[in-house]
Design an enzyme around this catalytic site. Sequence first.
Site, PDB file in Angstrom:
ATOM      1  N   VAL A 207       0.861  -1.199   0.000  1.00  0.00           N
ATOM      2  CA  VAL A 207       0.000   0.000   0.000  1.00  0.00           C
ATOM      3  C   VAL A 207       0.891   1.241   0.000  1.00  0.00           C
ATOM      4  O   VAL A 207       1.924   1.267   0.662  1.00  0.00           O
ATOM      5  CB  VAL A 207      -0.969   0.103   1.211  1.00  0.00           C
ATOM      6  CG1 VAL A 207      -2.138  -0.843   1.070  1.00  0.00           C
ATOM      7  CG2 VAL A 207      -0.273  -0.114   2.536  1.00  0.00           C
ATOM      8  N   HIS A 208       0.485   2.242  -0.754  1.00  0.00           N
ATOM      9  CA  HIS A 208       1.236   3.503  -0.749  1.00  0.00           C
ATOM     10  C   HIS A 208       0.371   4.710  -1.095  1.00  0.00           C
ATOM     11  O   HIS A 208       0.825   5.835  -1.024  1.00  0.00           O
ATOM     12  CB  HIS A 208       2.411   3.435  -1.720  1.00  0.00           C
ATOM     13  CG  HIS A 208       1.999   3.499  -3.171  1.00  0.00           C
ATOM     14  ND1 HIS A 208       1.505   2.423  -3.855  1.00  0.00           N
ATOM     15  CD2 HIS A 208       1.991   4.530  -4.048  1.00  0.00           C
ATOM     16  CE1 HIS A 208       1.225   2.772  -5.088  1.00  0.00           C
ATOM     17  NE2 HIS A 208       1.492   4.045  -5.246  1.00  0.00           N
TER      18      HIS A 208
END
Length: 399
Positions: A207-208
Site C-alpha cells: 500500500v502507498h
Amino acid sequence: MKALVVAGARPNFMKVAPILVALRRSGDTAVLVHTGQHYDVRMSDSFFQDLELPEPDFHLGVGSGSHAQQTARVMETFEPVLQDVRPDWVVVVGDVNSTLACALVTSKLREPFGCRLAHVEAGLRSGDWRMPEEVNRVLTDRLSDLLLTPSRDAHVNLAREGIEPEKVHFVGNVMIDTLHARLDAARARDLPGRLGLERSGYAIATVHRPSNVDSAATLEIIFRALARVAECMPVVFPIHPRTRKQAESFGLGGALAALRTMDPLGYVDMLSLTDGAAVCLTDSGGLQEETTVLGVPCVTLREQTERPVTVTEGTNRMAPWPLTEEAILASYGGALGAGRVEAGTRVPEGWDGRAAERIVRALDLPQCEPGERRRHHPLSVNPHERGWQSGRGSLAMAR
Ligand code: UD1
C-alpha cells in the site's frame, strides 16, 4: 524521428524501457530524461539495472516536495532541456507529477519548436478528483497531440471528454511488454524459494496511496486485516517510503510485527514474488495489471479503479468501500476461493508484449491536424493487430 522520453517515478521505468528499445530498433533517436521524482537506490537505480535502462541523457534531480514544489521544479528544469534537444516528440507515460509537469512545458513550446506531445497510458479514469493521479491524467490527456491507450474503455472516457478521436490510438499495455521480457529472469531468481516460501503458499501486499496511508485510521485497518491474513499464510509486505514514514508517525510500526516486511523491491524481485503468490492485496495500479496477466487473484484496496478491465477480464476484485477489517478479509477469502488461473489465459486485448512496437509505429505515422477526420486509421483498423493471443501462448508456455 527524434523522441524525448520522460521517466520520473518507479512505475514509469517499466513503461519507458520497452519504448526505448523499440525506438532504437526502428532507427529513431531516443533521448531519456529522468526527472528524479524518485531517487532512492530501491525506488530508481535498481530499476535501471533490472530493466537494463541506459543512463539518462539528462537527470533533473528534482526529488521530493509538495505537489506544487515537485511539479514546478520539474517544469523549471525540463524547459531548458526541451529547448536544447528540440525533439519531434515528447513521450510521457502514466500519471505521476513528472508526467503532467513535462506535458505542460511541452504544450507551451509546441508552437515555436514544432514538438508534439504523446501520452502513453492515456484515457484511464478513476473518476475520483481527490487522487492527484486523476488530475495528472485528465490534464495530460487534454494537452496531448497523440493519446495512446492501453485498453478500449479508455476510448469511451476520452470521447466523453470531447477529445478528437483521430488523436486517440489503441496500442495495448506497454508495462506488460516488460513483464514478458523479464518473467523468465524473475522465475529463475526464485525469490519465494530463497525466502523459504512455498509457491502459492503466501500473500503479497503493498500500500502507498495517500488515501490509504495518510489516514491513521485507514492504515490501521489495513495493517490489522493483513495481520489476520498472516494467521492463515505468510504475508510479504515490501514497504514504500511514504508508508514507512506514515506508519512511524502514527505509531503503527508495531502492527507490522506479524508481516514479513522488507524494503521496496526491484522489478525482477517483485515480479518473482508476485508470480509465486496465492493472492495479492494492493492499492497499486501496476500490480492490478500484472496479477491479471500472471493469473494471480488480486484484492484492490481502493474505492475505485481506473483499470476496470482487470476486474471484468482479469483476476482483480475491489474490496468493499469504506475499508473495514472484515471487508478486506472477506475479499481475501473470495480471492483465495477463486484461486489462480493459468498465466496468460485471461488477458485483455493488447496486453501481449508488443505495445511498444505499436507505440513507435503510431509516432512514425503522419499526424493529422486537429479536426481533420481520418476515417481509416491504420492502427485502429488493422485486423492483424487483433491476433493478441500470440503473446498469451508464449506466456502460458513459459510457466
Ligand atoms: C508517486 C506517484 C504515484 C505512484 C507512486 C509509485 C505522484 C502524484 N504520485 O507517489 O502515482 O503510484 O509514486 O511509487 O506523482 N520518497 C523516498 N524516496 C524516493 C521517493 C520518495 O523516500 O525515492 C518518499 C519521500 O518522503 C516522499 C514520499 O516518499 O515525500 C512520497 O514520494 P512522491 O514521489 O511524492 O509520491 P509517491 O507516494 O511515491
